[in-house]
Design an enzyme around this catalytic site. Structure first.
Site, mmCIF file in Angstrom:
data_model
loop_
_atom_site.group_PDB
_atom_site.id
_atom_site.type_symbol
_atom_site.label_atom_id
_atom_site.label_comp_id
_atom_site.label_asym_id
_atom_site.label_seq_id
_atom_site.Cartn_x
_atom_site.Cartn_y
_atom_site.Cartn_z
ATOM 1 N N TYR A 139 0.814 -1.214 0.000
ATOM 2 C CA TYR A 139 0.000 0.000 0.000
ATOM 3 C C TYR A 139 0.851 1.270 0.000
ATOM 4 C CZ TYR A 139 -4.539 -2.224 1.085
ATOM 5 O OH TYR A 139 -5.707 -2.937 1.046
ATOM 6 N N GLY A 140 2.102 1.165 0.477
ATOM 7 C CA GLY A 140 2.906 2.356 0.742
ATOM 8 C C GLY A 140 3.063 3.299 -0.436
ATOM 9 N N CYS B 84 -2.350 -2.158 9.700
ATOM 10 C CA CYS B 84 -1.442 -1.605 8.693
ATOM 11 C C CYS B 84 -1.278 -0.120 8.993
ATOM 12 C CB CYS B 84 -2.020 -1.806 7.284
ATOM 13 S SG CYS B 84 -1.153 -0.922 5.968
ATOM 14 N N ASN B 85 -0.045 0.322 9.148
ATOM 15 C CA ASN B 85 0.185 1.732 9.466
ATOM 16 C C ASN B 85 -0.274 2.648 8.342
ATOM 17 O OD1 ASN B 85 1.983 2.062 12.120
ATOM 18 N ND2 ASN B 85 2.588 0.176 11.105
ATOM 19 N N THR B 86 -0.019 2.265 7.100
ATOM 20 C CA THR B 86 -0.406 3.113 5.969
ATOM 21 C C THR B 86 -1.915 3.214 5.861
ATOM 22 O OG1 THR B 86 1.618 2.548 4.770
ATOM 23 C CG2 THR B 86 -0.210 3.432 3.477
ATOM 24 N N CYS C 21 5.845 0.021 10.357
ATOM 25 C CA CYS C 21 5.117 -0.824 9.408
ATOM 26 C C CYS C 21 4.978 -2.186 10.062
ATOM 27 C CB CYS C 21 5.878 -0.930 8.084
ATOM 28 S SG CYS C 21 5.163 -2.127 6.913
ATOM 29 N N THR C 22 3.820 -2.808 9.929
ATOM 30 C CA THR C 22 3.597 -4.087 10.609
ATOM 31 C C THR C 22 4.442 -5.211 10.023
ATOM 32 O OG1 THR C 22 1.654 -4.471 9.199
ATOM 33 C CG2 THR C 22 1.279 -3.525 11.393
ATOM 34 N N HIS C 23 4.986 -5.023 8.830
ATOM 35 C CA HIS C 23 5.895 -6.033 8.279
ATOM 36 C C HIS C 23 7.231 -6.063 9.018
ATOM 37 C CE1 HIS C 23 3.106 -5.763 4.857
ATOM 38 N NE2 HIS C 23 3.628 -6.899 4.418
#
Length: 257
Positions: A30-31, A61-63, A175-177
């Site tokens: 998404y970024g 998701c942060n984004t 970021c959750t990744h």
């Protein structure tokens, strides 16, 4: 796949709650997408979860959180409590010894308002400098289960070493990744920075929201289910899910293309 790092924390803090996890693998990452695309894709994902019977939704998701929380909460109101992610700048600011904090995030998160707001509210009054870094390559590394590859470690060194040189002693994983890159990040920074992420705080907030809305699952519940759905190819996603998280997920039909 990044939201699985939040699922780990939700499972740890709320073991009696069943979970449905939706991964928008057809549209990741998404970024680099436009604001409108991010809002539309997030709204579509949350609508699917609502239709699946979820009593609350964590936008893991942060984004997506940076661009969609306000519109989602306005749309659903009291029907569906929605919990979002905010980069963990507050604990990083409280812990820094050098007065310099770094945030590793996606371009979308850096462009959104949530991070800017927390920097203005927390870091600036504390006179803590916040440095930001971005890489478009890190999320795909996790999505392809390549987080321990030499290419991933080279990219991490390229992105993070300037932050170390600038004196940052706290690294906010925006970021959750990125929690899945923890070991590779620690190797890249040589122990100079402490890693801070928001997964546990989000899980605690989710528990508070469920309690406030009278939705917390009661003691004694036995039938807990973990269900998983993807918008892309489930056969491609399955082995990566198995590598990233040790929970017995049941697979649901493909959510949407």
């Amino acid at each position: 796949m990044g939201g699985l790092s939040v699922v780990r924390q939700l499972h740890a803090h709320l073991p009696r709650e069943s979970l449905i996890y939706f991964a928008d693998t057809a549209h990741v990452p998404y970024g680099g997408r436009s604001d409108e695309e991010i809002r539309a894709l997030t709204a579509q994902a949350v609508a699917w979860l609502y239709d699946a019977g979820c009593k609350a939704v964590v936008v893991a998701c942060n984004t997506a959180s940076a661009f969609s929380l306000t519109s989602l909460r306005q749309h659903y109101g009291a029907r569906l409590p929605i919990i979002g992610l905010v980069p963990a700048v507050k604990p990083a600011v409280a812990a820094t010894q050098t007065g310099v904090v770094a945030v590793l995030a996606t371009a979308g998160t850096l462009r959104g308002t949530l991070l800017k707001d927390v920097i203005e509210q927390i870091a600036i009054p504390a006179r803590v400098q916040v440095l930001t870094a971005v890489s478009a390559e890190l999320v795909p590394f996790v999505e392809q289960n390549l987080q321990d590859s030499p290419e991933c470690e080279n990219e991490l060194r390229r992105v993070l070493q300037p932050l170390c040189a600038a004196g940052a002693d706290q690294l906010v994983l925006g970021c959750t990744h990125y929690p899945f890159l923890r070991e590779a990040i620690l190797r890249a920074v040589g122990g100079q920075m402490v890693l801070v992420d928001s997964g546990a705080a989000v899980a605690r907030q989710t528990a508070r929201v469920l309690i406030d809305h009278g939705l917390l699952c009661p003691f004694g519940r036995q039938s807990v289910r973990y269900q998983y759905a993807v918008s892309g190819d489930p056969q491609r996603a399955a082995p990566i899910v198995t590598q990233l998280i040790d929970l017995p997920f049941e697979w649901m039909p493909v959510a949407h293309e």
